[in-house]
Design a protein around this motif. Sequence first.
Motif, PDB file in Angstrom:
ATOM      1  N   THR A  21      -0.887   3.084   4.503  1.00 45.33           N
ATOM      2  CA  THR A  21      -0.915   1.623   4.612  1.00 45.33           C
ATOM      3  C   THR A  21      -0.526   1.127   5.999  1.00 45.33           C
TER       4      THR A  21
ATOM      5  N   LEU B 150      -5.403  -5.737   3.465  1.00 47.05           N
ATOM      6  CA  LEU B 150      -4.039  -5.217   3.455  1.00 47.05           C
ATOM      7  C   LEU B 150      -3.103  -6.127   4.241  1.00 47.05           C
TER       8      LEU B 150
ATOM      9  N   THR C 282      -4.500  -2.791  -1.066  1.00 45.56           N
ATOM     10  CA  THR C 282      -4.861  -1.497  -0.490  1.00 45.56           C
ATOM     11  C   THR C 282      -6.219  -1.065  -1.017  1.00 45.56           C
TER      12      THR C 282
END
Length: 426
Positions: A252, A394, A400
């Motif tokens: 991420t 994101l 995500t």
Amino acid sequence: MGIAPEEIAPGVHRLRLGRHALASNVYFVATGGGWALVDAGWASSAPVIRAAAATLFGEGNPPRAILLTHIHPDHSGAAGTLARQWHVQVHVAAAELPMAHGRYLPAFGMPLDRWAVVPLLRLLPARVRDRIEAAGDISDVTRAFGDPADLPGLPGWTAVPTPGHTPGHVAYHRADGVLLSGDAALTVDLNALTGVLTGRRRLSGPPRYTTWDPVRARRSLAGLAALRPRLLAPGHGDPVPVTGDELAALATRLTWWQRAARPQASTSDGGYRPPPRLYTRLQGTGRLLTRLGLTPRDVVTLEVPGRRTGAIRRTTLLRTDHDGAGHLVSITGESEWVRNVRAAGGRAVLARGRRKWPVLLTEIPAGERAPVIRAQLLRTGRRPDSARVAGDALAFFGITGEPGLAEIAEVAHRHPVFRIGPRAAG
């Protein structure tokens, strides 16, 4: 040339080929009286790999198989030569098999192919190109393995699909937590110039300029994190202890621009996320460019009275068209302009160039916002599975992966959306 192989885990030796940040790794894995080679370096690496194998396992003791994480010249270059000398097979995932012929395939192309490799090849005579392709052709010795938990020459290991860097990229995982990750996860940051020049150790994803699909590569990192490995043995960089949480954080991680453009953390009321400092500093420039007509056509300036002072507040926003109507989406949640619009009963002015027009902004219920938010993410013809869409989803909405309507609906209540309608003069 490479240095002597080093044991990094029971039965697993790493040979580093090269001395700089772009040096690649090959792995010798001892398994039940035999051994297997994982990855094969550049084409010139064959003699070094053979010498290391003789040191570890003795002369005349070939591997049971060669297994590749993926077919790129720095990982598969010597595979054909070694397989023919040792009379063994090279094994890859089925999705990787088309690349074994050594030809450029547009569907498998990466940015470096499109920017440099293919343009250079086109400058060469056809016979030279044919020789280059023939040298990289390993299709005569390459096979697709079947059951990922029953690998040829590698008992006790599992092939983990990690597509993204290439369509058929795999990592190899052992039950004790050893992970041979190929280029799915690295310990040197080849996406940063400092990493390329100095080889500075840093957990990183694959190089973007040699990656087929960065969105899938990011998802593959999340899949590796779920394995909870304890030792990461990458295709580039040194093997290091690792945790699943570190890989999950890597999956991420935002680019510098996404970090700069990301709204700040929520305040105590849990609703308003202050816009990024960079965004605030550029608001004046954005208004000027919009007035001059130099911003994209979906950029407008919102003018609305401040709810406390009554002075006109101006904010540059993206107009999103959906279902025949224009909309304004707040990526920062309960932002100042949202509160001002509510206080003004939705009466506001939009401006672009020298034109201004009065509008009535009607807030739509949370349950109807997801299609509008998705339309904003997919503006200007963006592909749903593109890296830009995934990055914006994101950074601004905390989603995500590919942003579907179901995922957006879960966060839509945090992001007010207003439908733009006409307002009578006066």
